[in-house]
Design a protein around this motif. Structure first.
Motif, PDB file in Angstrom:
ATOM      1  N   LEU A 193     -44.961   8.813  17.817  1.00 32.30           N
ATOM      2  CA  LEU A 193     -45.765   9.406  16.945  1.00 32.30           C
ATOM      3  C   LEU A 193     -45.714   9.232  15.715  1.00 32.30           C
ATOM      4  O   LEU A 193     -46.548   8.694  14.810  1.00 32.30           O
ATOM      5  CB  LEU A 193     -46.052  10.964  17.199  1.00 32.30           C
ATOM      6  N   GLU A 194     -44.375   9.085  15.173  1.00 28.24           N
ATOM      7  CA  GLU A 194     -44.211   8.793  13.468  1.00 28.24           C
ATOM      8  C   GLU A 194     -44.223   7.240  13.358  1.00 28.24           C
ATOM      9  O   GLU A 194     -43.954   6.930  12.118  1.00 28.24           O
ATOM     10  CB  GLU A 194     -42.623   9.274  13.181  1.00 28.24           C
ATOM     11  N   ASP A 195     -44.799   6.532  14.327  1.00 29.33           N
ATOM     12  CA  ASP A 195     -45.200   5.222  14.020  1.00 29.33           C
ATOM     13  C   ASP A 195     -46.523   4.852  13.488  1.00 29.33           C
ATOM     14  O   ASP A 195     -46.927   3.702  13.133  1.00 29.33           O
ATOM     15  CB  ASP A 195     -44.709   4.345  15.173  1.00 29.33           C
ATOM     16  N   THR A 196     -47.295   6.081  13.568  1.00 26.12           N
ATOM     17  CA  THR A 196     -48.738   6.006  13.151  1.00 26.12           C
ATOM     18  C   THR A 196     -48.529   5.640  11.629  1.00 26.12           C
ATOM     19  O   THR A 196     -48.049   6.522  10.821  1.00 26.12           O
ATOM     20  CB  THR A 196     -49.273   7.379  13.469  1.00 26.12           C
ATOM     21  N   ALA A 197     -49.428   4.646  11.312  1.00 26.75           N
ATOM     22  CA  ALA A 197     -49.546   4.074  10.089  1.00 26.75           C
ATOM     23  C   ALA A 197     -50.530   3.103  10.011  1.00 26.75           C
ATOM     24  O   ALA A 197     -50.924   2.487  11.022  1.00 26.75           O
ATOM     25  CB  ALA A 197     -48.375   3.533   9.465  1.00 26.75           C
ATOM     26  N   VAL A 198     -50.944   2.520   8.566  1.00 24.58           N
ATOM     27  CA  VAL A 198     -51.427   1.358   8.342  1.00 24.58           C
ATOM     28  C   VAL A 198     -50.489   0.415   8.289  1.00 24.58           C
ATOM     29  O   VAL A 198     -49.569   0.375   7.565  1.00 24.58           O
ATOM     30  CB  VAL A 198     -52.376   1.289   7.064  1.00 24.58           C
ATOM     31  N   TYR A 199     -50.429  -0.806   9.065  1.00 25.42           N
ATOM     32  CA  TYR A 199     -49.327  -1.623   8.956  1.00 25.42           C
ATOM     33  C   TYR A 199     -50.057  -3.014   8.317  1.00 25.42           C
ATOM     34  O   TYR A 199     -51.328  -3.469   8.621  1.00 25.42           O
ATOM     35  CB  TYR A 199     -49.231  -2.200  10.458  1.00 25.42           C
ATOM     36  N   TYR A 200     -49.113  -3.491   7.564  1.00 27.90           N
ATOM     37  CA  TYR A 200     -49.631  -4.411   6.435  1.00 27.90           C
ATOM     38  C   TYR A 200     -48.576  -5.930   6.578  1.00 27.90           C
ATOM     39  O   TYR A 200     -47.354  -5.616   6.650  1.00 27.90           O
ATOM     40  CB  TYR A 200     -49.626  -4.443   5.061  1.00 27.90           C
ATOM     41  N   CYS A 201     -49.163  -7.063   6.774  1.00 31.03           N
ATOM     42  CA  CYS A 201     -48.242  -8.128   6.615  1.00 31.03           C
ATOM     43  C   CYS A 201     -48.215  -8.477   5.163  1.00 31.03           C
ATOM     44  O   CYS A 201     -48.992  -8.171   4.467  1.00 31.03           O
ATOM     45  CB  CYS A 201     -48.627  -9.307   7.497  1.00 31.03           C
ATOM     46  N   ALA A 202     -47.196  -9.191   4.859  1.00 32.08           N
ATOM     47  CA  ALA A 202     -47.067  -9.631   3.464  1.00 32.08           C
ATOM     48  C   ALA A 202     -46.453 -11.089   3.501  1.00 32.08           C
ATOM     49  O   ALA A 202     -45.526 -11.144   4.375  1.00 32.08           O
ATOM     50  CB  ALA A 202     -46.302  -8.662   2.528  1.00 32.08           C
ATOM     51  N   ALA A 203     -46.681 -11.898   2.355  1.00 32.62           N
ATOM     52  CA  ALA A 203     -45.983 -13.018   2.230  1.00 32.62           C
ATOM     53  C   ALA A 203     -44.974 -13.085   0.949  1.00 32.62           C
ATOM     54  O   ALA A 203     -45.376 -12.389   0.173  1.00 32.62           O
ATOM     55  CB  ALA A 203     -46.896 -14.082   2.003  1.00 32.62           C
ATOM     56  N   ASP A 204     -43.883 -13.832   1.218  1.00 28.23           N
ATOM     57  CA  ASP A 204     -43.026 -13.959   0.163  1.00 28.23           C
ATOM     58  C   ASP A 204     -43.632 -14.696  -0.920  1.00 28.23           C
ATOM     59  O   ASP A 204     -44.461 -15.489  -0.631  1.00 28.23           O
ATOM     60  CB  ASP A 204     -41.841 -14.749   0.595  1.00 28.23           C
ATOM     61  N   LEU A 205     -43.169 -14.327  -2.258  1.00 26.64           N
ATOM     62  CA  LEU A 205     -43.476 -14.915  -3.403  1.00 26.64           C
ATOM     63  C   LEU A 205     -43.205 -16.563  -3.575  1.00 26.64           C
ATOM     64  O   LEU A 205     -43.901 -17.330  -4.203  1.00 26.64           O
ATOM     65  CB  LEU A 205     -43.450 -14.105  -4.571  1.00 26.64           C
ATOM     66  N   ARG A 206     -42.005 -16.601  -2.939  1.00 31.15           N
ATOM     67  CA  ARG A 206     -41.455 -17.879  -3.182  1.00 31.15           C
ATOM     68  C   ARG A 206     -41.008 -18.375  -1.979  1.00 31.15           C
ATOM     69  O   ARG A 206     -40.738 -17.829  -0.924  1.00 31.15           O
ATOM     70  CB  ARG A 206     -40.173 -17.655  -4.158  1.00 31.15           C
ATOM     71  N   PRO A 207     -41.099 -19.945  -1.849  1.00 29.27           N
ATOM     72  CA  PRO A 207     -40.702 -20.654  -0.460  1.00 29.27           C
ATOM     73  C   PRO A 207     -39.336 -20.553  -0.034  1.00 29.27           C
ATOM     74  O   PRO A 207     -38.489 -20.139  -0.845  1.00 29.27           O
ATOM     75  CB  PRO A 207     -41.026 -22.023  -0.815  1.00 29.27           C
ATOM     76  N   TYR A 208     -39.006 -20.641   1.059  1.00 24.71           N
ATOM     77  CA  TYR A 208     -37.638 -20.638   1.937  1.00 24.71           C
ATOM     78  C   TYR A 208     -36.796 -19.487   1.554  1.00 24.71           C
ATOM     79  O   TYR A 208     -35.731 -19.551   1.505  1.00 24.71           O
ATOM     80  CB  TYR A 208     -36.913 -22.048   1.145  1.00 24.71           C
TER      81      TYR A 208
END
Length: 125
Positions: free
Chosen positions: A88-103
């Motif tokens: 139940l506590e996994d209920t949320a809005v899930y977002y993906c995100a990208a690193d600001l810098r490569p590698y």
């Protein structure tokens, strides 16, 4: 600048599974670490986990370790979050995100700076 679009959220019973996808465009996907975050109602956004640019290393918050898996397909410019044994506590809005810098290595939530619009995951009893 990278654009991220999440999908795959929905309503699932406790104990069930979901797979979230995050499609990226706008820059070379394969050279950037990716992360997943979530925000539950009334709470701050929290780091779920990350994957390094090559897909060889992953990191998870203690709350999801052993239940969630992050992987990526660089040929499809997509990162995935497989959620299992949902609570139940996994209920949320899930977002993906990208690193600001490569590698990047993908373990430091402070290195992520590009966000998708989010996808809702609701776990019911």
């Amino acid at each position: 600048q990278v654009q991220l679009v999440e999908s795959g959220g929905g309503l699932v019973q406790a104990g069930g599974s979901l797979r979230l996808s995050c499609a990226a465009s706008g820059r070379t996907f394969s050279t950037y670490a990716m992360g997943w975050f979530r925000q539950a109602p009334g709470k701050e956004r929290a780091f779920v986990g990350g994957i390094n640019w090559s897909g060889t290393s992953t990191y998870y918050a203690d709350s999801v370790k052993g239940r969630f898996t992050i992987y990526r397909d660089n040929a499809k410019n997509t990162v995935y979050l497989h959620l299992r044994s949902l609570k139940l506590e996994d209920t949320a809005v899930y977002y993906c995100a990208a690193d600001l810098r490569p590698y990047g290595l993908g373990y430091d939530p402070d290195t992520f700076g590009s966000w998708g619009q989010g996808t809702q995951v609701t776990v019911s009893s």
